[in-house]
Design a protein around this motif. Structure first.
Motif, short mmCIF file in Angstrom:
data_model
loop_
_atom_site.label_atom_id
_atom_site.label_comp_id
_atom_site.label_asym_id
_atom_site.label_seq_id
_atom_site.Cartn_x
_atom_site.Cartn_y
_atom_site.Cartn_z
N ASP A 1 -16.85 3.86 2.14
CA ASP A 1 -16.08 3.87 3.38
C ASP A 1 -15.26 2.59 3.43
O ASP A 1 -15.82 1.49 3.39
N LEU A 2 -13.96 2.75 3.50
CA LEU A 2 -13.06 1.60 3.42
C LEU A 2 -12.30 1.46 4.75
O LEU A 2 -12.02 2.45 5.42
N GLN A 3 -12.00 0.21 5.07
CA GLN A 3 -11.20 -0.01 6.27
C GLN A 3 -10.27 -1.19 6.07
O GLN A 3 -10.68 -2.23 5.53
N VAL B 1 -4.83 -0.98 10.03
CA VAL B 1 -3.62 -0.85 9.20
C VAL B 1 -3.57 0.56 8.62
O VAL B 1 -4.32 0.90 7.71
N PRO B 2 -2.72 1.39 9.15
CA PRO B 2 -2.66 2.77 8.65
C PRO B 2 -1.71 2.91 7.45
O PRO B 2 -0.86 2.05 7.22
N LYS B 3 -1.88 4.01 6.76
CA LYS B 3 -0.97 4.43 5.69
C LYS B 3 -0.71 3.37 4.63
O LYS B 3 0.45 3.12 4.25
N VAL B 4 -1.79 2.68 4.21
CA VAL B 4 -1.62 1.78 3.05
C VAL B 4 -2.49 2.32 1.91
O VAL B 4 -3.55 2.90 2.13
N GLU B 5 -1.98 2.13 0.72
CA GLU B 5 -2.66 2.68 -0.46
C GLU B 5 -3.66 1.65 -0.99
O GLU B 5 -3.31 0.49 -1.19
N LEU B 6 -4.89 2.08 -1.18
CA LEU B 6 -5.93 1.20 -1.69
C LEU B 6 -6.36 1.70 -3.06
O LEU B 6 -6.57 2.91 -3.26
N LEU B 7 -6.46 0.77 -4.00
CA LEU B 7 -6.89 1.12 -5.36
C LEU B 7 -8.36 0.74 -5.51
O LEU B 7 -8.78 -0.32 -5.03
N GLN C 1 -11.65 -4.00 -15.83
CA GLN C 1 -11.34 -3.24 -14.60
C GLN C 1 -11.04 -1.79 -14.96
O GLN C 1 -10.09 -1.50 -15.67
N LEU C 2 -11.91 -0.89 -14.47
CA LEU C 2 -11.68 0.53 -14.74
C LEU C 2 -11.22 1.18 -13.43
O LEU C 2 -11.94 1.13 -12.42
N GLU C 3 -10.02 1.70 -13.44
CA GLU C 3 -9.51 2.29 -12.19
C GLU C 3 -10.22 3.61 -11.91
O GLU C 3 -10.28 4.50 -12.76
N LEU C 4 -10.76 3.70 -10.70
CA LEU C 4 -11.48 4.93 -10.31
C LEU C 4 -10.56 5.91 -9.56
O LEU C 4 -10.74 7.11 -9.62
N GLY C 5 -9.63 5.36 -8.85
CA GLY C 5 -8.71 6.22 -8.10
C GLY C 5 -8.08 5.46 -6.95
O GLY C 5 -8.21 4.23 -6.85
N LYS C 6 -7.37 6.19 -6.10
CA LYS C 6 -6.74 5.53 -4.95
C LYS C 6 -6.82 6.44 -3.72
O LYS C 6 -6.89 7.66 -3.83
N VAL C 7 -6.81 5.77 -2.58
CA VAL C 7 -6.83 6.50 -1.30
C VAL C 7 -5.84 5.83 -0.34
O VAL C 7 -5.48 4.67 -0.54
N THR C 8 -5.45 6.57 0.68
CA THR C 8 -4.54 6.02 1.69
C THR C 8 -5.26 6.01 3.04
O THR C 8 -5.93 6.98 3.39
N THR C 9 -5.09 4.92 3.74
CA THR C 9 -5.78 4.80 5.04
C THR C 9 -5.15 5.76 6.06
O THR C 9 -3.95 6.03 6.02
N ASN C 10 -6.01 6.21 6.99
CA ASN C 10 -5.52 7.11 8.05
C ASN C 10 -4.99 6.30 9.23
O ASN C 10 -4.87 5.07 9.13
N ALA C 11 -4.73 6.99 10.34
CA ALA C 11 -4.15 6.31 11.52
C ALA C 11 -5.08 5.21 12.04
O ALA C 11 -4.63 4.24 12.64
N GLY C 12 -6.38 5.36 11.79
CA GLY C 12 -7.35 4.36 12.24
C GLY C 12 -7.58 3.27 11.19
O GLY C 12 -8.50 2.45 11.34
N GLY C 13 -6.79 3.29 10.15
CA GLY C 13 -6.91 2.28 9.09
C GLY C 13 -8.10 2.54 8.17
O GLY C 13 -8.52 1.65 7.42
N LYS C 14 -8.67 3.76 8.26
CA LYS C 14 -9.87 4.05 7.48
C LYS C 14 -9.55 5.01 6.33
O LYS C 14 -8.60 5.79 6.40
N ALA C 15 -10.39 4.93 5.31
CA ALA C 15 -10.25 5.85 4.18
C ALA C 15 -11.63 6.02 3.55
O ALA C 15 -12.50 5.16 3.70
#
Lengths: 440, 282
Positions: free
Chosen positions: B46-48, B60-66, B75-89
């Motif tokens: 759970d990311l915020q 902070v909404p709509k930012v891409e987190l790696l 460093q092994l990249e697992l994937g990326k997500v974008t935060t929602n309107a509440g800054g959560k992903a």
């Protein structure tokens, strides 16, 4: 025949005098102003009213309830007095029937005015749920309109027949119209039999219909869990209140017609005396229901109910509340208990007071309850807590009242105010009795 | 006469100052990351993303987190997500074997934000070991209990003295049962009695045993279905004829009596109208 001539001379509809014309024009002007306001309401929507999220029923519904109540006069005076064979009713029944027709037609129109989208009126019939008292209302109002019209029309048949003959030479066009309306009335035994049988059926039918109409109107409120409405007392409360409004209106209109058409020989002090006693009776019954309506919640002291009653008795609605109770009920009872108080002029003034009180009573039934929200909501705009009709609402409401008066005025212009045939029959019966007594 | 070189240098200094201040105008993003493992189910982070803007904490909404798995400086990249309107992903792993631990059997995960015009770059690292909760239902002297054992999977040892939370899933907020702190004993186990009379669909209670936000193991949760509840009786009147149902489900008495009254009244009205015609003809 001489007797008929005098009766026709006295009771046949008369042309308006100067005052009558001014009165009619004034009503038309008020109606036109109301129509303009209503067109604006249709174009701009109900934002032109002061109704809001809290006061979602305003003066239109109060006015609708008033019209429904007033229409009850047909039931109480015509049907009940007819079935209990009170012979003194004859000169006032037609007036009561006319008021009843005018009021119930206007009730139907007023409820449509309250609708945000009147073009969807038909949906009430197409998609109505039988569980809703609004659907019952939609059914009972046209039914009551029909019964009231029949109640007015059937007793008019012999009078139309007489007027057909009366105007044959003087006014042939008018005579032709009366002839058509009389349904070829000749006064034959067969016609009389059918007519009297029909009147008896209507007189019986209008009693349950009138009670249903008033009760459904009461249930529109009492089936909602709202403070001030959620009461098992409402049915009887509305019926007795309707009797007060109806008889009050009857007294006021009767006095005006007596004076305008100089009917003192037909509508006598005796009639006002009887109407006065009748008004006292219905006022006392209504006071009893008021006592139930306001005292029990005070004794049980439910918080919301106590707040509501305090607002009525001591708060922003107190002046209106006490005017309605004291002015509209207690003072009429006290004044009418005295014989002098039951004379025509005091009766007229009391009638006006009762009608005014009855109108504001409906406003007090509708508005204060709506200003106490069903669910407590925080951060409510202050203006939602208050309601007073806008200029549009007043213009439209005054126009509906003027329209009701115009219907009465037009009917009075073309219909005999006092049943001619029946009065003649009663006079004949009286003469026969007198002759019998003299012979003995 | 102004030296053109001085002018050029002056221009470069002004430009540098402008660029620097532009960079400083960016707000700093703070990242939070929580590791959650649900036994025999999913594993997720759970990311915020929050930032302090004009002295106020904002999401902070709509930012891409790696998301990276750090294994011995790799460093092994697992994937990326974008935060929602509440800054959560939420970043979900298929299971824990999708990532690799380091030599000490510790999993290292880094969440990073590359930065944008409004916010500067940021990163957050979390480390956790794999733990497991095994929950069972037992009945002792007619009293129902839930027992749970907490183990460290990295060393395959019992975890002693760790506080576990026990709660029953409810519609709005879960209902805690047992003590406020249910510490594991020397067997790494807790024992919590299940109160009687708690309603559940078909009498089934979903009991959660949770190791909540442990510094070492993150959040580990197991859910056990206990048939110890009071069955919920479905009192729904859906599809029944009620006062509140749609028009095609009107109660029969309301269809019969008002319609009967209406037809009776209009029948009489029609009869009266026919009487008018009879009067005309007679």
């Amino acid at each position: 025949m001489k007797n008929y001539d005098k009766l026709l001379h006295d009771l046949a509809p008369q042309k308006f005098g100067k005052k009558g014309v001014i009165w009619t024009i004034s009503l038309v002007v008020l109606i036109v102003l109301g129509i303009i306001a209503y067109i604006d309401q249709i174009i701009r929507g109900q934002m032109v009213t002061n109704m809001n999220d809290y006061a979602l029923w305003g003066v239109y519904i109060s006015n609708f309830v008033f019209f429904v109540a007033t229409s009850f006069v047909g039931t109480v005076t015509v049907a009940i007095l007819r079935l209990t064979k009170n012979t003194w009713r004859t000169p006032i029944v037609r007036i009561a029937e006319i008021i009843s027709v005018a009021a119930i037609i206007m009730a139907g129109i007023t409820i449509t005015i309250d609708m945000g989208r009147p073009d969807r009126l038909l949906n009430l019939f197409i998609h109505g749920r039988m569980q809703s008292p609004i659907t019952w209302d939609v059914i009972i109002i046209p039914t009551y309109i029909m019964i009231s019209l029949l109640l007015l029309y059937f007793p008019l048949l012999p009078d139309f027949g007489l007027l057909n003959k009366h105007y044959k030479d003087q006014k042939p066009t008018l005579s032709k119209w009366y002839g058509k309306l009389s349904m070829n009335w000749t006064g034959s035994e067969a016609q009389k039999e059918i007519q009297l049988k029909s009147i008896k059926i209507i007189a019986i039918l209008i009693i349950p219909a009138g009670f249903m109409l008033q009760t459904i109107d009461a249930w529109l409120f009492s089936t909602l869990f709202r403070v001030g409405w959620d009461s098992t007392n409402m049915g009887g409360y509305f019926i007795s209140g309707a009797a007060v409004a109806g008889v009050g209106a009857l007294v006021a209109v009767t006095y005006v017609l007596q004076k305008v058409y100089k009917l003192e020989d037909y509508i006598t002090d005796l009639h006002f005396d009887k109407l006065g006693k009748f008004l006292v009776l219905v006022c006392l019954i209504y006071l009893y229901f008021n006592l139930n309506e306001y005292l029990i919640p005070q004794l049980t002291s439910k918080k919301e109910a106590t707040t509501h009653i305090n607002v009525l008795m001591e708060g922003q609605f107190a002046p209106l509340f006490w005017f309605v109770i004291i002015g509209g009920l207690i003072i009429p009872v006290i004044v009418l208990l005295f014989k002098q108080g039951r004379k025509p002029l005091p009766m007229f003034l009391i009638g006006l007071l009762v009608v005014t009180g009855s109108w504001w009573k409906r406003y007090l039934i509708v508005t204060p309850t709506l200003l106490h929200p069903f669910l407590p909501i925080q951060g409510v705009p202050e203006e939602w807590r208050h309601y007073f009709p806008s200029l549009h609402e007043w213009a439209i409401t005054i126009a509906t009242l003027a329209m009701a008066l115009l219907i009465i005025t037009i009917l009075v212009r073309y219909v005999p105010i006092i049943p001619i045939q029946r009065t003649a029959d009663e006079q004949k019966e009286l003469e026969l009795q007198l002759n019998k007594n003299t012979t003995k | 006469m102004i030296n053109p070189l001085i002018t050029r240098h002056f221009f470069l200094v002004v430009l540098s100052v402008f660029l620097c201040t532009s960079t400083f105008a960016q707000d700093k993003v703070r990242l939070k990351a929580n590791y959650v493992k649900i036994m025999n189910s999913e594993v997720y982070f759970d990311l915020q993303a929050t930032a302090k803007v004009d002295g106020e904490n904002v999401n902070v909404p709509k930012v891409e987190l790696l998301i990276f798995n750090i294994v011995d400086d790799e460093q092994l990249e697992l994937g990326k997500v974008t935060t929602n309107a509440g800054g959560k992903a939420r970043f979900t792993l298929k299971d824990l074997s999708s990532i690799k631990p380091d030599s000490t059997n510790t999993y290292n995960v880094e969440v990073s934000f590359a930065g944008n015009d409004a916010f500067s770059d940021a990163s957050k690292s979390i480390s956790f070991k794999d733990a497991a909760i095994e929950a069972k239902l037992i009945t002792i002297d007619s009293v129902n209990y839930v027992t749970a054992t907490l183990t460290d999977k990295s060393t395959d040892s019992l975890i002693i003295g760790q506080s576990l939370k026990v709660q029953i899933q409810r519609l709005f907020k879960n209902l805690p049962i047992g003590e406020e702190f249910n510490e594991t004993d020397e067997d790494g186990t807790i024992l919590v009695s299940i109160p009687e009379g708690i309603p559940g669909v078909d009498g089934i209670l979903a009991i959660e045993v949770i190791l909540n936000e442990s510094d070492e193991f993150g959040t580990v949760k197991t859910i056990v279905k206990a048939p110890f509840g009071k069955p919920v009786v479905d009192e729904s009147t859906f599809d029944e004829r009620t006062m509140w149902s749609p028009r095609n489900k009107t109660p029969l008495f309301l269809l019969i009596f008002p319609n009967l009254l209406t037809f009776a009244m209009w029948g009489i009205i029609i009869y009266l109208i026919t009487n008018l015609f009879k009067i005309t003809k007679s």
